[in-house]
Design an enzyme around this catalytic site. Structure first.
Site, PDB file in Angstrom:
ATOM      1  N   CYS A  34       0.803  -1.236   0.000  1.00  0.00           N
ATOM      2  CA  CYS A  34       0.000   0.000   0.000  1.00  0.00           C
ATOM      3  C   CYS A  34       0.834   1.283   0.000  1.00  0.00           C
ATOM      4  O   CYS A  34       0.393   2.301  -0.524  1.00  0.00           O
ATOM      5  CB  CYS A  34      -1.021  -0.002   1.126  1.00  0.00           C
ATOM      6  SG  CYS A  34      -0.322  -0.123   2.770  1.00  0.00           S
ATOM      7  N   LYS A  38      -6.062  -8.945  11.230  1.00  0.00           N
ATOM      8  CA  LYS A  38      -5.949  -7.493  11.063  1.00  0.00           C
ATOM      9  C   LYS A  38      -7.300  -6.961  10.619  1.00  0.00           C
ATOM     10  O   LYS A  38      -7.845  -7.374   9.593  1.00  0.00           O
ATOM     11  CB  LYS A  38      -4.881  -7.175  10.026  1.00  0.00           C
ATOM     12  CG  LYS A  38      -4.769  -5.682   9.710  1.00  0.00           C
ATOM     13  CD  LYS A  38      -3.592  -5.397   8.812  1.00  0.00           C
ATOM     14  CE  LYS A  38      -3.558  -3.944   8.395  1.00  0.00           C
ATOM     15  NZ  LYS A  38      -2.403  -3.634   7.554  1.00  0.00           N
ATOM     16  N   LYS A  85      -4.355  -7.019  15.390  1.00  0.00           N
ATOM     17  CA  LYS A  85      -4.227  -5.582  15.154  1.00  0.00           C
ATOM     18  C   LYS A  85      -5.575  -4.981  14.807  1.00  0.00           C
ATOM     19  O   LYS A  85      -6.274  -5.556  13.961  1.00  0.00           O
ATOM     20  CB  LYS A  85      -3.251  -5.383  13.994  1.00  0.00           C
ATOM     21  CG  LYS A  85      -3.074  -3.950  13.561  1.00  0.00           C
ATOM     22  CD  LYS A  85      -2.210  -3.868  12.344  1.00  0.00           C
ATOM     23  CE  LYS A  85      -2.196  -2.439  11.853  1.00  0.00           C
ATOM     24  NZ  LYS A  85      -1.581  -2.296  10.569  1.00  0.00           N
TER      25      LYS A  85
HETATM   26  C1  PBG Z   1       0.142  -1.588   5.832  1.00  0.00           C
HETATM   27  C2  PBG Z   1       0.003  -1.236   7.273  1.00  0.00           C
HETATM   28  C3  PBG Z   1      -0.915  -0.378   7.893  1.00  0.00           C
HETATM   29  C4  PBG Z   1      -0.558  -0.341   9.247  1.00  0.00           C
HETATM   30  C5  PBG Z   1       0.524  -1.186   9.404  1.00  0.00           C
HETATM   31  N1  PBG Z   1       0.843  -1.751   8.180  1.00  0.00           N
HETATM   32  C6  PBG Z   1      -1.978   0.463   7.319  1.00  0.00           C
HETATM   33  C7  PBG Z   1      -3.223  -0.106   6.823  1.00  0.00           C
HETATM   34  O1  PBG Z   1      -3.441  -1.313   6.804  1.00  0.00           O
HETATM   35  O2  PBG Z   1      -4.022   0.710   6.363  1.00  0.00           O
HETATM   36  C8  PBG Z   1      -1.218   0.485  10.307  1.00  0.00           C
HETATM   37  C9  PBG Z   1      -0.394   0.737  11.509  1.00  0.00           C
HETATM   38  C10 PBG Z   1      -0.884   1.788  12.432  1.00  0.00           C
HETATM   39  O3  PBG Z   1      -1.973   2.369  12.292  1.00  0.00           O
HETATM   40  O4  PBG Z   1      -0.131   2.083  13.365  1.00  0.00           O
HETATM   41  N2  PBG Z   1      -0.850  -2.366   5.288  1.00  0.00           N
END
Ligand code: PBG
Length: 326
Positions: free
Chosen positions: A119, A199, A252
């Site tokens: 991303c 996640k 997460k």
């Molecule tokens: C990449 C990623 C994200 C986060 C960690 N790796 C962003 C998302 O999935 O939009 C978020 C970490 C945070 O908010 O501290 N995919």
């Protein structure tokens, strides 16, 4: 009045810590580090006070500062010099994470983990290759299977640069297996995988998306990240990653999902990680700035609670500050 059972007896200062069920140590924490190929000086991240994007040249120095607090592990995120539809700077040998990791592993003793996702590298901001009709199609945004190959290449290039562990965060089905196969085929059987196994599609990632410049240009991530309504599905997601060879299982975000942390802890024997995400950090800072609560105490209590719920390790933007305090 005949009270025989008085829990208060064990709350005096001499005994409190002897009977404490949970403790927090600097070595439980992992600090996120943002390396930015578009700058040659450190740039503060406004929505995450105390954090900055650092140029490749300063990556090792920045990690050394983390190590001085007692925190031994870092998670490296990259902001590339340019973006394209495929996210090709994610697996470039001279990419920002690859260059930074090479220096960090040469110049420090840190345990180096890298975030493996597309991303930050795609011009559309999604975590993989788009389906050809994704912009019109309501449900399918990312081509799962075509993305696996790109994630595997990215992970191999990180291992090549010296990463000890790779952490796929894109929530593609089969991503852990794809990485394990690629790493093993390249002779990196010794490198571990920490899967962002459960996640969620969370609004708590807002500040991170500013920091890493990775917000989707259209649509959102709910067709690949998990629905916050679901708990049983998290166990299913985690089980799939265990079957594919994940070494560490991550949940997460952390605080709004402590029930999931606990459920994963009870169901599996693998180490459990929790990601105390950017929004969880930013909200405490914002309230503290208004004088509404104590930053130090709420940060410590948050991290202790995440451990109490069952996490073995915590990724947190509070790592350095809390470790300094411990
Ligand atoms: C990449 C990623 C994200 C986060 C960690 N790796 C962003 C998302 O999935 O939009 C978020 C970490 C945070 O908010 O501290 N995919």
């Amino acid at each position: 009045m005949n009270l025989t059972d008085r829990p208060r007896r064990l709350r005096t200062d001499g005994i409190r810590s002897l009977v404490a069920e949970t403790s927090l140590d600097a070595t439980d924490l992992m600090a996120p580090v943002f390396v930015d190929a578009t700058t040659d000086e450190r740039v503060p991240i406004e929505s995450m006070p105390g954090h900055e994007r650092v140029p490749v040249d300063e990556a090792a120095a920045c990690v050394e500062e983390v190590r001085e607090t007692g925190v031994e592990a870092v998670m490296v995120f990259g902001i590339p010099a340019s973006k394209d539809a495929e996210g090709s700077r994610a697996w470039a040998d001279d990419g920002v994470v690859q260059e930074a990791v090479r220096r960090i592993s040469r110049e420090t003793d840190a345990y180096v983990v890298t975030d493996v996702c597309l991303c930050e590298y795609t011009d559309h901001g999604h975590c993989g290759l788009l389906e050809s009709d994704a912009r019109e199609h309501a449900n399918l945004t990312v081509d799962n299977d075509a993305t696996l190959d790109l994630l595997a290449r990215t992970a191999r290039s990180h291992a090549d640069a010296g990463a000890d562990m790779v952490a796929p965060s894109g929530m593609m089905d089969g991503m852990v297996g794809a990485l394990r196969r690629e790493l093993d085929a390249a002779g990196f059987e010794d490198r571990a995988i920490m899967s962002y196994a459960a996640k969620y599609e969370s609004a708590f990632y807002g500040p991170f998306r500013d920091a890493a410049d990775g917000a989707p240009a259209f649509g959102d991530r709910r067709h690949y990240q998990m629905d916050p309504a679901n708990a049983r599905e998290a166990l299913r997601e985690v089980r799939l990653d265990v079957e594919q060879g994940a070494d560490v299982l991550m949940v997460k975000p952390a605080l709004p999902y402590l029930d999931i942390v606990r459920a994963v802890r009870e169901e599996f024997d693998h180490p459990v990680a929790a990601y105390n995400v950017s929004g969880e950090y930013a909200m405490l800072h914002a309230a503290a700035e208004k004088g509404w609560l104590s930053l130090e105490e709420t940060a410590l209590e948050s991290l202790l609670s995440i451990k109490r719920a069952g996490a073995d390790l915590i990724l947190t933007y509070f790592a350095e500050d809390v470790a300094d305090h411990l």
